[in-house]
Design an enzyme around this catalytic site. Structure first.
Site, mmCIF file in Angstrom:
data_model
loop_
_atom_site.group_PDB
_atom_site.id
_atom_site.type_symbol
_atom_site.label_atom_id
_atom_site.label_comp_id
_atom_site.label_asym_id
_atom_site.label_seq_id
_atom_site.Cartn_x
_atom_site.Cartn_y
_atom_site.Cartn_z
ATOM 1 N N LYS A 292 -27.477 17.787 -8.839
ATOM 2 C CA LYS A 292 -26.246 18.491 -8.646
ATOM 3 C C LYS A 292 -25.840 18.849 -7.125
ATOM 4 O O LYS A 292 -26.565 19.066 -6.333
ATOM 5 C CB LYS A 292 -25.954 19.722 -9.330
ATOM 6 C CG LYS A 292 -26.145 19.653 -10.745
ATOM 7 C CD LYS A 292 -26.020 20.894 -11.565
ATOM 8 C CE LYS A 292 -26.046 21.017 -13.150
ATOM 9 N NZ LYS A 292 -25.066 20.413 -13.661
ATOM 10 N N ARG A 366 -28.410 17.772 -24.134
ATOM 11 C CA ARG A 366 -28.450 17.117 -25.258
ATOM 12 C C ARG A 366 -29.763 16.665 -25.978
ATOM 13 O O ARG A 366 -30.140 16.407 -26.931
ATOM 14 C CB ARG A 366 -27.529 15.900 -25.207
ATOM 15 C CG ARG A 366 -27.707 14.927 -24.204
ATOM 16 C CD ARG A 366 -26.486 13.816 -23.683
ATOM 17 N NE ARG A 366 -25.785 14.708 -22.944
ATOM 18 C CZ ARG A 366 -24.582 14.321 -22.314
ATOM 19 N NH1 ARG A 366 -24.022 13.164 -22.540
ATOM 20 N NH2 ARG A 366 -23.639 15.111 -21.604
#
Length: 515
Positions: A292, A366
């Site tokens: 990130k 996920r």
């Protein structure tokens, strides 16, 4: 930590010290009990309102220092607005307004609202809101109890915007004066466990990642045994044996080992199917190899807000002895970019047998949820599953901080979640699912890939990914990236960790799934 707010319940009477809190509508009229309690001093409200231009709007506050004819230090007048606001009055938010303007002080609150019924349940909600407003995360402050901005300024001025001054929330006592103190105390007792659950969830989200890793988080889940929750902690060897390869793939770049915590509350009948709540618990998310940007990465300590909610919910349900069988399951990992970390292009086989091409290692939540959902589905065969996750930045683009994204394969479950959101103020907004979105996560080299194509429909394709592992079980996914951490401040939530979801799901269970 800050000293807790003390709350008790009494019959209406004039105090001889501290603050006295009363409520008025936009016509400045007091309720009959409040008017009788104040006596001749009731006329102070209208006189002060005229000079201070106070109009009794919803959440507005006027404070009168050393009010003539009363022995109290301050008369605090809280507006509840006009007919529309009164018809939709949120008593918990009202409690937050009161606690915000009486912070650290002793106050008596005359819980008599003009043209609004305020019985034991409603006053208990005021107490809940006050407890939630009093929360502060200050355990790492070396100097506590400092005077806040605005403290010591004139108290005779009206604040038509509500009780938004910064305040020192340390300690204080609220005496809620009501018609039936005994029944109200009983109703409030149930909400104490709920407030504790929200506080626990907030604490977990607010803790820095150097303190709270997967093992420490699992220990916090284990501590729920003291309220009667059965807790099983699965370590890395057990997870490898079970086959949770997708979850372990996310964790492999960190020195800190993964954990899965399974929490069980058996409050229903022996033959009743359990209901299941599943939380994403990425204790810190660098993005892995797909790292990130540095700006704002510190907030990724909150990427476990879904798991925090599940732990807080299990505490709340157990504390009030909920008459339901409930499973809470959380996958706990840290996503780091070292030499062992998962790479873009890797293919992993999930517990379900579905293979996943990892396109972006920052779409890790996920993968964690896929294995935990499969495990809960197969082992417990629940009546339904709800997962919570700070899953996508895309949901912030779609809904901001006002609603969590709701995705579901079951209309009844979705409608009940929507109603519980309106009742608690923890709102959800249903988003679409469908075969067209499913095509966006098809992979050329594996069964599916972990992200869709580009930036389009990011939160939907993430939900579509999770749906692959649900099969026929009724299911809902709550994307809480905008509500679980860094959400907009409200009268009852003032810190980075909001505890979002605990009240929502407690209400869902209470309204529909208890025997």
């Amino acid at each position: 930590m800050a000293e807790p707010l003390k709350i008790d319940f009494i019959s209406p009477a004039l105090p001889d010290s501290g603050d006295l809190v009363v409520f008025v509508g936009d016509d400045l009229a007091l309720g009959p009990v409040a008017a009788e309690t104040l006596g001749e001093a009731a006329s102070l409200v209208a006189r002060a309102a005229k000079s201070e231009k106070f109009k009794g709007k919803w959440k507005s506050v006027m404070s009168i220092a050393q009010p003539a004819g009363l022995a109290v230090d301050r008369l605090v007048v809280v507006g509840i607005g006009g007919a529309k606001e009164r018809a939709e009055l949120d008593f918990a938010l009202l409690g937050g307004v009161v606690a915000g303007r009486t912070a650290g002080r002793t106050a008596t609150v005359i819980c008599d609202l003009p043209e609004v019924a305020a019985g034991p349940e409603e006053v208990a909600e005021i107490s809940l809101g006050a407890r939630l407003r009093a929360y502060a995360f200050d355990r790492y402050k070396s100097k506590k109890g400092k005077k806040s901005k605005g403290e010591g300024k004139s108290e005779s001025k009206a604040d038509e915007k509500g009780g938004d001054d910064a305040e020192d929330m340390t300690g204080g006592r609220l005496s809620l004066a009501c018609a039936d103190p005994s029944a109200t105390k009983k109703a409030a007792k149930i909400r104490e466990g709920l407030a504790e659950g929200v506080t626990l969830a907030r604490d977990l989200v607010n803790e820095p990642a150097n303190v709270l890793g997967p093992v420490e988080f699992a220990d916090m889940a284990k501590s729920l045994e003291k309220v009667g929750v059965e807790v099983e902690i699965l370590d890395e060897k057990q997870l490898a044996k079970i086959g949770m390869r997708a979850l372990l793939g996310v964790a492999q770049g960190s020195e800190r080992p993964a954990r899965v915590a399974i929490m069980r509350w058996n409050g229903g009948g022996k033959k009743d199917k359990p209901i299941a709540f599943i939380g994403k618990g990425v204790v810190f998310d660098t993005g892995g190899i797909s790292i990130k940007p540095a700006g704002g990465m510190e907030d990724m300590k909150g990427d476990m807000a879904g798991a925090a909610c599940v732990v807080g919910l299990m505490h709340a349900l157990a504390s009030r002895k909920a008459k339901a069988n409930v499973i809470g399951a959380i996958g706990l990992v840290e996503n780091m970019p070292d030499g062992r970390a998962q790479r873009p292009g890797d293919i992993v086989e999930t517990l379900s047998g579905i293979t996943v091409e990892v396109i972006n290692t920052d779409a890790e939540g996920r993968l964690v949820l896929a294995d935990v959902i499969t495990y809960v589905r197969d082992r417990f065969e629940p009546a339904f599953m709800i997962d919570l996750a700070t899953l996508t930045g895309a949901i912030l683009v779609a809904l901001g901080n006002e609603h969590a994204g709701l995705f579901s394969n079951d209309d009844t479950l979705a409608e009940r979640l929507h109603a519980a959101g309106l009742a608690t103020g923890e709102k959800v907004w249903r988003m679409p699912l469908g075969p067209a979105y499913d095509k966006m996560i098809e992979s050329k080299v594996a069964d599916i890939k972990n992200v869709g194509g580009g930036r389009n429909a990011g939160s939907i394709t993430a939900a579509q990914f999770l749906k692959r592992f649900v099969e026929d079980t009724p299911w809902a996914h709550l994307d809480i990236a905008g509500t679980g951490m860094g959400a907009a401040q409200t009268e009852i939530s003032r810190t980075f960790g909001s505890g979002y979801g605990v009240r929502l799901l407690d209400r869902l269970v209470r309204d529909h799934y208890e025997g």
